[in-house]
Scaffold this motif. Sequence first.
Motif, short mmCIF file in Angstrom:
data_model
loop_
_atom_site.label_atom_id
_atom_site.label_comp_id
_atom_site.label_asym_id
_atom_site.label_seq_id
_atom_site.Cartn_x
_atom_site.Cartn_y
_atom_site.Cartn_z
N THR A 128 0.81 -1.22 0.00
CA THR A 128 0.00 0.00 0.00
C THR A 128 0.84 1.26 0.00
OG1 THR A 128 -1.68 -1.20 1.25
CG2 THR A 128 -1.91 1.18 1.14
N ARG A 129 1.91 1.27 0.79
CA ARG A 129 2.76 2.46 0.87
C ARG A 129 3.45 2.74 -0.47
NH1 ARG A 129 5.17 5.58 4.77
NH2 ARG A 129 4.28 4.31 6.42
N LYS A 130 3.97 1.69 -1.11
CA LYS A 130 4.64 1.86 -2.40
C LYS A 130 3.66 2.36 -3.46
CE LYS A 130 8.43 -1.46 -1.94
NZ LYS A 130 9.02 -2.73 -2.46
N ILE A 131 2.45 1.82 -3.43
CA ILE A 131 1.43 2.22 -4.40
C ILE A 131 1.06 3.69 -4.20
CG2 ILE A 131 -0.92 1.81 -5.24
CD1 ILE A 131 -0.58 -1.11 -4.26
N ALA A 132 0.89 4.08 -2.93
CA ALA A 132 0.54 5.47 -2.62
C ALA A 132 1.64 6.43 -3.07
CB ALA A 132 0.29 5.62 -1.12
N GLU A 133 2.88 6.06 -2.80
CA GLU A 133 4.01 6.91 -3.20
C GLU A 133 4.11 7.04 -4.72
OE1 GLU A 133 7.32 5.05 -1.30
OE2 GLU A 133 6.92 5.96 0.66
N ALA A 134 3.85 5.94 -5.44
CA ALA A 134 3.89 5.97 -6.90
C ALA A 134 2.75 6.81 -7.46
CB ALA A 134 3.82 4.55 -7.45
N ASP A 135 1.61 6.76 -6.79
CA ASP A 135 0.46 7.57 -7.20
C ASP A 135 0.76 9.05 -7.04
OD1 ASP A 135 -2.21 7.93 -8.08
OD2 ASP A 135 -2.90 8.13 -6.02
N VAL A 136 1.34 9.41 -5.90
CA VAL A 136 1.71 10.80 -5.63
C VAL A 136 2.73 11.28 -6.66
CG1 VAL A 136 2.88 12.35 -4.01
CG2 VAL A 136 1.20 10.71 -3.16
N ALA A 137 3.72 10.45 -6.95
CA ALA A 137 4.77 10.82 -7.90
C ALA A 137 4.20 11.11 -9.28
CB ALA A 137 5.81 9.70 -7.98
N PHE A 138 3.23 10.30 -9.71
CA PHE A 138 2.59 10.50 -11.01
C PHE A 138 1.90 11.86 -11.08
CE2 PHE A 138 -1.19 10.34 -13.70
CZ PHE A 138 -0.67 9.90 -14.91
N HIS A 139 1.07 12.14 -10.10
CA HIS A 139 0.31 13.39 -10.10
C HIS A 139 1.21 14.61 -9.88
CE1 HIS A 139 -3.74 11.75 -10.49
NE2 HIS A 139 -3.34 10.76 -9.70
N ASP A 140 2.29 14.44 -9.14
CA ASP A 140 3.23 15.55 -8.92
C ASP A 140 3.86 16.03 -10.22
OD1 ASP A 140 2.77 15.67 -6.22
OD2 ASP A 140 4.65 14.71 -5.61
N ILE A 141 4.12 15.11 -11.14
CA ILE A 141 4.72 15.49 -12.43
C ILE A 141 3.77 16.39 -13.21
CG2 ILE A 141 5.49 14.63 -14.68
CD1 ILE A 141 6.51 12.12 -13.21
N ILE A 142 2.49 16.06 -13.17
CA ILE A 142 1.49 16.88 -13.88
C ILE A 142 1.44 18.28 -13.29
CG2 ILE A 142 -0.98 17.16 -14.37
CD1 ILE A 142 -1.20 14.11 -14.46
N VAL A 143 1.39 18.36 -11.98
CA VAL A 143 1.30 19.68 -11.31
C VAL A 143 2.57 20.49 -11.56
CG1 VAL A 143 1.08 20.85 -9.09
CG2 VAL A 143 -0.29 18.81 -9.56
N ALA A 144 3.73 19.86 -11.42
CA ALA A 144 5.00 20.57 -11.60
C ALA A 144 5.15 21.09 -13.03
CB ALA A 144 6.17 19.65 -11.26
#
Length: 223
Positions: A128-144
């Motif tokens: 769960t933690r790895k999945i959550a971190e990967a999800d955050v990383a994906f969306h962070d690229i869009i925002v950045a």
Amino acid sequence: MKMDLGDGYLPLRDVVFNTLRQEILTGKMKPGERLMEIHLADKLGVSRTPIREAIRMLELEGLVIMVPRKGAQVAQISWKSLQDVLEVRRALDVLAIELACERMTRKDLDALYKACESFAEATDTKDTRKIAEADVAFHDIIVASTGNNRLTQIVNNLSEQMYRYRFEYIKDASRHHVLVQEHMEMCRSIQVKDKAAAADVVRKHIDNQEQAIITQLKLEKGE
């Protein structure tokens, strides 16, 4: 519970606050769990004073509530708080992906596709933690990629509140393939600069998460 003493300049109450906050946001401390000062002080190796101060700070954030004759408890995840957070996130994510359609560079797009693949790989681990971190990383690229510092700041602040809910919808492994598919649709929409399609998939993404979280919370309550 391990306390990160990272910044030696932080007051002890802030270190305790950050530690407890992370435990709550990631679901290690469950809704309804009591925060007993003596127990926490012994566990973290501090006096009761910074524990008491940290609990007050958590209460101000709405992560902890004070219950008569029972003391401090981790706040339940309510439908209202979920709705409030997702309403704001839906609007911000639509804005971010529309701007990304205009501004994302080829390099950023390549990174987004790689992040999409990493998320798919993370779902295979069932961690769960790895999945959550990967999800955050994906969306962070869009925002950045929007280049809008104010938007990035607001989204980052909201993401901390969203972290608690993110763990709830990620628990449902049967929905992982849907999340992967929606991420891929976002990548393609940005690649062809289709703002309308990008906005639609983001709205669908948030709506599906909302339903998944509600279902998960009902299961945990035995409804």
